[in-house]
Design a protein around this motif. Structure first.
Motif, PDB file in Angstrom:
ATOM      1  N   GLN A 170       0.819  -1.214   0.000  1.00 33.43           N
ATOM      2  CA  GLN A 170       0.000   0.000   0.000  1.00 33.43           C
ATOM      3  C   GLN A 170       0.849   1.258   0.000  1.00 33.43           C
ATOM      4  O   GLN A 170       0.671   2.135  -0.838  1.00 33.43           O
ATOM      5  CB  GLN A 170      -0.930   0.014   1.224  1.00 33.43           C
ATOM      6  CG  GLN A 170      -1.983  -1.075   1.226  1.00 33.43           C
ATOM      7  CD  GLN A 170      -2.934  -0.919   2.398  1.00 33.43           C
ATOM      8  OE1 GLN A 170      -3.472   0.157   2.627  1.00 33.43           O
ATOM      9  NE2 GLN A 170      -3.121  -1.995   3.152  1.00 33.43           N
ATOM     10  N   GLY A 171       1.772   1.328   0.925  1.00 28.82           N
ATOM     11  CA  GLY A 171       2.585   2.520   1.077  1.00 28.82           C
ATOM     12  C   GLY A 171       2.427   3.081   2.476  1.00 28.82           C
ATOM     13  O   GLY A 171       2.121   2.351   3.432  1.00 28.82           O
ATOM     14  N   PHE A 172       2.624   4.371   2.615  1.00 33.64           N
ATOM     15  CA  PHE A 172       2.533   5.012   3.924  1.00 33.64           C
ATOM     16  C   PHE A 172       1.094   5.414   4.213  1.00 33.64           C
ATOM     17  O   PHE A 172       0.450   6.091   3.415  1.00 33.64           O
ATOM     18  CB  PHE A 172       3.457   6.229   3.982  1.00 33.64           C
ATOM     19  CG  PHE A 172       4.906   5.868   3.939  1.00 33.64           C
ATOM     20  CD1 PHE A 172       5.510   5.237   5.016  1.00 33.64           C
ATOM     21  CD2 PHE A 172       5.667   6.123   2.808  1.00 33.64           C
ATOM     22  CE1 PHE A 172       6.854   4.880   4.981  1.00 33.64           C
ATOM     23  CE2 PHE A 172       7.007   5.776   2.753  1.00 33.64           C
ATOM     24  CZ  PHE A 172       7.607   5.149   3.838  1.00 33.64           C
ATOM     25  N   VAL A 173       0.611   4.979   5.363  1.00 34.10           N
ATOM     26  CA  VAL A 173      -0.780   5.231   5.781  1.00 34.10           C
ATOM     27  C   VAL A 173      -0.751   6.179   6.974  1.00 34.10           C
ATOM     28  O   VAL A 173      -0.001   5.955   7.936  1.00 34.10           O
ATOM     29  CB  VAL A 173      -1.474   3.909   6.163  1.00 34.10           C
ATOM     30  CG1 VAL A 173      -2.878   4.164   6.682  1.00 34.10           C
ATOM     31  CG2 VAL A 173      -1.495   2.957   4.972  1.00 34.10           C
ATOM     32  N   PRO A 174      -1.570   7.229   6.965  1.00 32.01           N
ATOM     33  CA  PRO A 174      -1.624   8.137   8.117  1.00 32.01           C
ATOM     34  C   PRO A 174      -2.144   7.411   9.363  1.00 32.01           C
ATOM     35  O   PRO A 174      -3.117   6.663   9.298  1.00 32.01           O
ATOM     36  CB  PRO A 174      -2.609   9.229   7.673  1.00 32.01           C
ATOM     37  CG  PRO A 174      -2.661   9.125   6.177  1.00 32.01           C
ATOM     38  CD  PRO A 174      -2.435   7.684   5.856  1.00 32.01           C
ATOM     39  N   VAL A 175      -1.477   7.629  10.481  1.00 34.37           N
ATOM     40  CA  VAL A 175      -1.877   7.019  11.761  1.00 34.37           C
ATOM     41  C   VAL A 175      -1.713   8.068  12.863  1.00 34.37           C
ATOM     42  O   VAL A 175      -1.137   9.132  12.658  1.00 34.37           O
ATOM     43  CB  VAL A 175      -1.030   5.766  12.087  1.00 34.37           C
ATOM     44  CG1 VAL A 175      -1.323   4.636  11.127  1.00 34.37           C
ATOM     45  CG2 VAL A 175       0.463   6.113  12.091  1.00 34.37           C
ATOM     46  N   ASN A 176      -2.218   7.730  14.055  1.00 30.52           N
ATOM     47  CA  ASN A 176      -2.092   8.653  15.186  1.00 30.52           C
ATOM     48  C   ASN A 176      -0.698   8.633  15.796  1.00 30.52           C
ATOM     49  O   ASN A 176      -0.239   9.638  16.338  1.00 30.52           O
ATOM     50  CB  ASN A 176      -3.137   8.309  16.253  1.00 30.52           C
ATOM     51  CG  ASN A 176      -4.558   8.598  15.790  1.00 30.52           C
ATOM     52  OD1 ASN A 176      -4.781   9.530  15.024  1.00 30.52           O
ATOM     53  ND2 ASN A 176      -5.503   7.778  16.252  1.00 30.52           N
TER      54      ASN A 176
END
Length: 227
Positions: A170-176
């Motif tokens: 997928q790649g880089f996923v935004p997270v907290n």
């Protein structure tokens, strides 16, 4: 193939018989291939060294070629310590990840560039870690798995103040809570001044390479831990 001279490097060698070796070679037009070579040419014993540019004459119609002649095309760089282990690590990555008999013109140039960088590291002109990360990420791109350091998995631009996590395929996923976007941008721009950037790049390279390498550990990594 019988008369053509090919530039190439030895990535790995292992004994086949008392007077023969099986070489893993990297050639630009032919890619990575296996070839049998005799340890002696006439009365001369071959000094087969990794990292040395060679000119090779090959024969054979099967996947396992025969080396008909082999000559030095340049001096072998003198690596030692962690620089030597890093060269062996690069060789092992290519052996493990690059498909057999797949043309490798860009990889060959990348490999030569990395050898020159390692020589600069040996002379104290460059730092080691950025050179390894650049090779790893460039190799992934050559394997058809480039890393996008500017956009996340949703197609949105990486934001310096946000946090991200790498997701395979997928790649880089935004997270907290994850990796600061600024560090990803710095890696993409090859800004290696900060230790945090180098540390995150190393963690990411291991995470991304792991599914490709499988469960078998890299022998070259053990050299670092034993030094």
């Amino acid at each position: 193939m019988q008369t053509q001279l090919w530039p190439g490097y030895i990535l790995h060698s292992r004994p086949l018989a008392e007077d023969k070796l099986i070489l893993q070679l990297l050639l630009p037009q032919l890619g990575r291939l296996s070839a049998v070579v005799r340890k002696r040419q006439g009365k001369t014993r071959l000094a087969l060294q990794p990292f040395q540019l060679l000119m090779l004459q090959l024969s054979g119609r099967t996947e396992l070629k025969t080396v008909k002649s082999i000559d030095e095309a340049g001096p072998a760089p003198l690596y030692s310590g962690k620089v030597l282990y890093s060269g062996l690590y690069i060789n092992e990555l290519v052996c493990r990840l690059w498909p057999d008999n797949l043309a490798a013109e860009q990889l060959f140039m990348l490999y030569q560039h990395s050898l020159q960088q390692l020589l600069q590291v040996q002379h104290g002109q460059l730092e080691l870690e950025p050179c390894l990360r650049q090779f790893e990420f460039a190799l992934l791109a050559e394997l058809g798995q480039p890393i996008d350091w500017q956009y996340d998995a949703n197609g949105d631009g990486i934001v310096a103040a946000r946090q991200y996590q790498w997701q395979h395929e997928q790649g880089f996923v935004p997270v907290n809570s994850g990796i600061a976007g600024q560090l990803l941008l710095d890696i993409g721009q090859q800004h290696w001044q900060h230790s945090a950037t180098r540390q995150v790049a190393k963690q990411l390279s291991r995470q991304i390479l792991a599914p490709l390498l499988g469960a078998k550990p890299l022998a070259s990594r053990a050299l670092f831990s034993s030094s």
